[in-house]
Design an enzyme around this catalytic site. Structure first.
Site, PDB file in Angstrom:
ATOM      1  N   ARG A   5       2.927   9.674  10.563  1.00  0.00           N
ATOM      2  CA  ARG A   5       4.074   9.026   9.929  1.00  0.00           C
ATOM      3  C   ARG A   5       3.834   7.532   9.741  1.00  0.00           C
ATOM      4  O   ARG A   5       4.268   6.951   8.745  1.00  0.00           O
ATOM      5  CB  ARG A   5       5.361   9.248  10.746  1.00  0.00           C
ATOM      6  N   GLU A  63       1.689   7.400   6.794  1.00  0.00           N
ATOM      7  CA  GLU A  63       2.518   7.655   5.629  1.00  0.00           C
ATOM      8  C   GLU A  63       3.334   6.415   5.246  1.00  0.00           C
ATOM      9  O   GLU A  63       3.479   6.091   4.061  1.00  0.00           O
ATOM     10  CB  GLU A  63       3.457   8.829   5.921  1.00  0.00           C
ATOM     11  N   SER A  93      -2.932 -10.821   9.776  1.00  0.00           N
ATOM     12  CA  SER A  93      -3.894 -10.531  10.835  1.00  0.00           C
ATOM     13  C   SER A  93      -3.423  -9.374  11.709  1.00  0.00           C
ATOM     14  O   SER A  93      -2.250  -9.284  12.057  1.00  0.00           O
ATOM     15  CB  SER A  93      -4.104 -11.771  11.704  1.00  0.00           C
TER      16      SER A  93
END
Length: 160
Positions: free
Chosen positions: A87, A90, A113
């Site tokens: 997830r 995603e 960063s």
């Protein structure tokens, strides 16, 4: 012993003692919980004083303590198979282009960063089901424009 075997040993000891990550982090302390748990899972290194504290807590050998202080090989195969990790992947795949556009519009040509970086994870109570609150803060690193001539900016900060 490999780093993966040390991670499994640490997880076995955690299970045997019925310790939570919060308990472990409170015993070792000194850095963020995310960095500390990441180090115990083999993704980060612990500085020597924290490696000593972790070794004492987990009753590790001197060689295992030194291994906690070594720079690890970080990362895992992509895309991740674990549903929770997927997830996050995603989120980046779907929202990444918008995050990139918004960061570049605000800061310029560069990156956020992942080394000079802070993250917190909190539980947010909600009557419809508790939520996970994640806050990330990374230093903006502008790209350097190599070979720039006079009048051309050296780095990619936003131009007003």
């Amino acid at each position: 012993m490999t780093r993966a075997e040390l991670t499994e040993k640490i997880l076995d000891i955690k299970r045997e003692n019925d310790w939570t990550w919060r308990h472990i982090c409170s015993e070792i302390a000194g850095v963020s919980e995310i960095l500390l748990v990441g180090a115990l899972l083999g993704q980060m290194k612990l500085v020597k004083p924290l490696a000593r504290k972790a070794a004492a807590l987990f009753a590790l050998s001197a060689a295992e303590q030194r291994m906690l202080n070594e720079v690890p090989t970080r990362g895992s195969p992509m895309p991740p198979a674990d549903p929770l990790l997927y997830r996050f992947y995603e989120l980046v795949m779907v929202n990444g282009p918008a995050w990139k556009a918004l960061i570049e519009e605000e800061f310029g040509d560069g990156i956020m960063s992942a080394i000079d970086f802070d993250m917190t994870i909190e539980r947010e109570p909600n009557p419809k089901g508790d939520r996970v609150r994640i806050a990330m803060s990374g230093k903006f690193l502008p790209y350097k424009y190599y070979g720039n001539e006079q009048g051309i900016p050296e780095v990619g900060y936003r131009e007003d």
